[in-house]
Motif scaffolding. Structure first.
Motif, short mmCIF file in Angstrom:
data_model
loop_
_atom_site.label_atom_id
_atom_site.label_comp_id
_atom_site.label_asym_id
_atom_site.label_seq_id
_atom_site.Cartn_x
_atom_site.Cartn_y
_atom_site.Cartn_z
N GLY A 23 32.37 38.32 50.24
CA GLY A 23 32.23 38.14 48.80
C GLY A 23 33.51 38.35 48.03
O GLY A 23 33.49 38.46 46.82
N CYS A 24 34.64 38.45 48.72
CA CYS A 24 35.87 38.77 47.99
C CYS A 24 36.49 37.54 47.33
O CYS A 24 36.04 36.43 47.51
CB CYS A 24 36.86 39.45 48.91
SG CYS A 24 36.51 41.21 49.00
N GLY A 25 37.54 37.77 46.60
CA GLY A 25 38.13 36.70 45.79
C GLY A 25 37.48 36.73 44.42
O GLY A 25 36.34 37.14 44.29
N ALA A 26 38.21 36.30 43.41
CA ALA A 26 37.69 36.37 42.05
C ALA A 26 36.40 35.56 41.93
O ALA A 26 36.28 34.50 42.55
CB ALA A 26 38.72 35.84 41.08
N PRO A 27 35.42 36.06 41.17
CA PRO A 27 34.18 35.29 41.02
C PRO A 27 34.41 33.99 40.26
O PRO A 27 35.39 33.84 39.54
CB PRO A 27 33.27 36.24 40.23
CG PRO A 27 34.18 37.22 39.57
CD PRO A 27 35.38 37.33 40.45
N GLY A 28 33.47 33.06 40.42
CA GLY A 28 33.57 31.79 39.72
C GLY A 28 34.63 30.91 40.32
O GLY A 28 35.37 30.22 39.63
N PRO A 96 22.94 27.24 32.35
CA PRO A 96 24.19 26.95 33.07
C PRO A 96 23.99 26.83 34.58
O PRO A 96 24.52 25.92 35.21
CB PRO A 96 25.09 28.14 32.74
CG PRO A 96 24.45 28.87 31.64
CD PRO A 96 23.00 28.49 31.61
N ARG A 97 23.22 27.76 35.13
CA ARG A 97 23.03 27.75 36.59
C ARG A 97 22.27 26.51 37.04
O ARG A 97 22.62 25.88 38.03
CB ARG A 97 22.30 29.01 37.05
CG ARG A 97 23.20 30.19 37.22
CD ARG A 97 23.59 30.44 38.67
NE ARG A 97 24.56 29.46 39.19
CZ ARG A 97 25.85 29.69 39.29
NH1 ARG A 97 26.35 30.84 38.92
NH2 ARG A 97 26.65 28.76 39.79
N ALA A 100 24.42 23.51 36.93
CA ALA A 100 25.46 23.52 37.93
C ALA A 100 24.90 23.30 39.33
O ALA A 100 25.49 22.59 40.14
CB ALA A 100 26.22 24.85 37.89
N ASN A 118 31.98 24.63 30.11
CA ASN A 118 32.03 24.59 31.57
C ASN A 118 31.83 23.19 32.13
O ASN A 118 31.58 23.03 33.33
CB ASN A 118 30.98 25.54 32.15
CG ASN A 118 31.38 27.00 31.97
OD1 ASN A 118 32.51 27.36 32.26
ND2 ASN A 118 30.47 27.81 31.48
#
Lengths: 451, 322
Positions: A23-28, A96-97, A100, A118
């Motif tokens: 789950g690492c790395g910036a979200p989005g 939004p979800r 997307a 977005n």
């Protein structure tokens, strides 16, 4: 033993860490979607002749979209529908979800600015040109226009369409009005004050309104008072997030003070802070309350529940003969930027506004004014119905150019987190009119900056 | 607790040949080389561990990660460091939600545990009668009803024309009648009452089952020494129920701090922000204001708060005899 334990712990940490690292790395992280520029089309699109299934995501409790879809399939048998329904609050939270991840062809939308930011919505400029939507009265589409990047609303490209547009004002119980000698709707704010006082002294609750939970219904009379004291333009600028716009103006302060005067005079139910929308409706229909600040989405319902006993008028101006304004908003539907059948969905939206049968359904079932050209044929409605008076009010607002969006739509959170608690505090005497406007304005600024 | 209870005498591991002793006797015969490798144990744990890691640990880690960003849930995010946490403690509205949750502990925890003790010992005295069965069932019923249904039912009871106000008016207290959930001063206590009603049954049943384990000889001895019912309650019942009380307090305090459903159904945090609790605020922040970072930060603060409150309770109520 201790060494072993330590080794095991290390192994456990590695395993767990590995799982978590996924789950690492910036979200989005999804690559930003390309901005849709709404390329122009060579011809107006259609649904073709091949079988098509339109995926729609609509609001539950309102029969209009379903009735329209049924009629549409009758006229275009190759089009089938796959309809999913939810409450508006759920749609607002999920918009939004859903757009997307599971893009519908047609979706009932809340305020569009966050979705445009977005790039989740299809730019409808191409369709607007092909179908000639740009020749309709501009105010019908204004609220669904956004400048590139979703900064300001009210201008720019078109990102959604309405199935109709609603109108708000004041409903009144004709029987109770007769009792206190109100023969015609008040023509000025002072006359309205008079009637309110008369009702109060006759033991009738002057105003049926809701203000409980997360939906502060006193925002309805407040915005009507704002429009009585001042022009609607600056209010719209604020709602559209135009740079430098403020809600904390002298006329709005007068309006808020006026509302406070009504509260202190006991014109609302004593438990208004615990009354939700449904309770307000059932009490008004039972005959508790002379006036109700609400919208024409209820006209059909009121015509059925208390036939002949309900009237409707627009908020009277402060001065005799002054211009009138009202909250008016399209029943907004958008097309996902990744919709499979965008052309057919656009064709449907155009059909809703221009097909005579669809316009008739729009008025009879929806109770509101259909979209479309100013000279489009209007379906006939019974003369004494509330629906007739709300449609007439719509014409007056168009003439006075008095359409406003709802102050609760300025940002995604301004209603639940700002207007509602502040208005509830005003009712309880824990907030002043000055403090209310200042608080809302500062919340607004932080929300506009934060989003 | 220094007095040896019958339980601790019988079950004391030192006086009984445990599994360890058995293994010791057998192991020389099998030889060191044939011993099952230690990693086999991990194989048995692996499925549960994987589920736990994916569905519990990973979300917690992601929440902590999100809490350091400004993110709307869809678009790109920007690093915010500890900024979100600073705001949780400096924004009066956000901090007030935590205070509200703390106030709810009185209703969700203190009342059910104290009242539950009293009711449980009363039921115990009449344990053989049919009334005891009825009382137990009635008290436990709120646990069976979905919280949402309970919230709706209570919001009718507490509405301005609801049963509560009708009763008040009937007994001549019409002046006190009000919209309990819509009044700034009574909304939070009213929500608390709903919570107390829900949790009372759980506490009563837990404490009752704990009481059935107390050796009746203790009560007999106390009675011979001339102890009355109150003395019995204070000197025997309450100390023997230490662990059950611990469980009750832990569960109910967590229910108070992490409350969501009752508040969401009955008041949605209103009027004003009088009943806004962290659970509800997290939900609003994430799904209506689309500030996923802020919501995550508040969630982490709430989690730490729950741990900080629950651990000392566990420690205080631990059975020190073993």
């Amino acid at each position: 033993m201790p060494r072993r334990t330590r080794w095991n712990r290390a192994a456990l940490a590695v395993v767990m860490g590995g799982t978590l690292a996924a789950g690492c790395g910036a979200p989005g992280g999804d690559a930003p979607r390309p901005e849709d520029t709404g390329a122009s089309l060579s011809a107006a699109p259609t649904c073709g002749t091949e079988p098509v299934t339109l995926n729609a995501y609509i609001e539950t409790g309102f029969p209009l979209p379903k009735e329209l879809s049924t009629e549409f399939s009758k006229q275009y048998p190759n089009v089938k529908w796959n309809i999913r329904e939810d409450q508006f609050a759920v749609i607002t939270q999920n918009a939004p979800r859903v757009l997307a991840d599971d893009p519908p062809d047609l979706m009932r939308l809340p305020q569009v600015s966050e979705l445009v930011k977005n790039n989740l919505l299809k730019n409808l400029d191409g369709y607007a040109k092909a179908f000639g939507w740009d020749s309709w009265p501009a105010s019908q589409l204004e609220q669904m226009r956004m400048t590139p990047g979703g900064k300001t609303r009210g201008e720019g490209s078109l990102y959604a369409m309405g199935l109709n547009f609603s109108m708000t004002g004041v409903f009144y119980n004709k029987k109770l009005a007769e009792k206190i000698g109100m023969s015609s709707p008040p023509a000025t704010l002072a006359e309205l004050d008079d009637v309110l006082a008369k009702a109060k002294s006759a033991g009738i609750t002057p105003i049926a309104q809701f203000n409980g939970g997360a939906t502060g219904g006193l925002a309805f009379p407040l915005q009507d008072l704002m429009a009585a004291y001042g022009p609607p333009g600056p209010i719209n600028d604020w709602i559209y997030q135009k740079p430098g716009a403020t809600i904390d103006t002298p006329t709005n302060l007068q309006a808020t003070r006026h509302l406070e005067k009504w509260i202190k005079a006991g014109y609302f139910w004593k438990d208004v802070n615990a009354v939700d929308y449904a309770t307000m409706m059932s009490r008004f229909i039972k005959g508790d309350g002379l006036f109700m600040f609400n919208g024409d989405w209820e006209s059909g319902n009121l015509d059925k529940q208390m036939p002949g006993d309900v009237g409707f008028f627009l908020m009277p101006p402060a001065q005799q003969g002054g211009k009138q304004a009202a909250m008016s908003a399209p029943l907004t539907f958008g097309i996902s930027s990744r919709a499979k059948n965008a052309d057919c969905a656009a064709f449907f939206l155009n059909w809703v506004a221009t097909n005579p049968k669809a316009r008739e359904i729009g008025v009879k079932v929806g109770g509101s004014h259909p979209m479309g050209p100013a000279d489009a044929p209007m379906p006939e409605v019974g003369k004494d119905t509330v629906t007739a008076s709300t449609l007439a009010a719509g014409a007056k607002i168009a003439e006075d150019n008095g359409a406003m969006d709802f102050i609760a739509n300025a940002t995604g959170a301004i209603y639940a987190k700002s207007w509602t608690p502040q208005l509830q505090k005003l009712v309880a005497g824990q907030q002043t009119p000055e403090g209310l406007l200042k608080s809302v304005q500062s919340d607004y600024e932080s929300q506009v900056k934060g989003s | 607790m220094t007095r040896p209870t019958p339980d601790s005498v019988v079950a004391s591991p030192a006086t009984r040949p445990g599994p360890a002793a058995v293994t010791r006797k057998r192991s020389p015969a099998r030889g060191a080389g044939l011993r099952t490798p230690r990693w086999v144990g991990w194989l048995f744990v692996a499925p549960a561990l994987a589920v736990y890691a994916v569905f519990v640990l990973r979300p917690i880690a992601l929440t902590i990660q999100y809490s350091m960003y400004r993110w709307d849930g869809i678009g790109p995010s920007t690093w915010a460091g500890l900024g979100n946490y600073v705001k949780v403690f400096t924004d009066p509205d956000l901090f007030a939600t935590i205070l509200n949750a703390v106030k709810l502990i009185v209703f969700f925890s203190a009342i059910p545990v104290v009242l539950g003790l009293a009711i449980a010992s009363t039921i115990r005295r009449i344990a053989t009668s049919r009334l005891a069965l009825v009382a137990r069932t009635v008290l436990f019923l709120p646990q069976v009803i979905p919280l949402v249904a309970a919230g709706i039912a209570w919001s009718w009871l507490l509405s301005s024309s609801g049963l509560v106000n009708q009763l008040l008016t009937y007994v001549g207290l019409g002046g006190v009648a009000r919209a309990w959930l819509g009044d700034f001063s009574t909304a939070l206590p009213a929500v608390g009452v709903i919570g107390a009603w829900v949790l009372l049954g759980l506490c009563t049943i837990l404490l009752l089952s704990g009481m059935s384990k107390i050796d009746p000889a203790l009560y007999e001895a106390a009675r011979m020494d001339g102890a009355g019912p109150l003395r019995e309650f204070v000197s025997i019942t309450v100390p023997s129920l230490r662990q059950e009380i611990g469980v009750c307090v832990t569960v109910t305090v967590i229910a108070a701090l992490a409350s969501f459903d009752i508040v969401y159904v009955s008041t949605q945090g209103g009027p004003g922000n009088a009943t806004m609790v962290p659970g509800l605020e997290i939900y609003y922040l994430a799904f209506s204001e689309r500030q996923v970072g802020m919501a995550s930060a508040l969630a982490v603060v709430l989690m730490v708060l729950v741990i900080l409150v629950a651990l000392p309770i566990q420690w205080l109520t631990r059975d020190r005899t073993s």
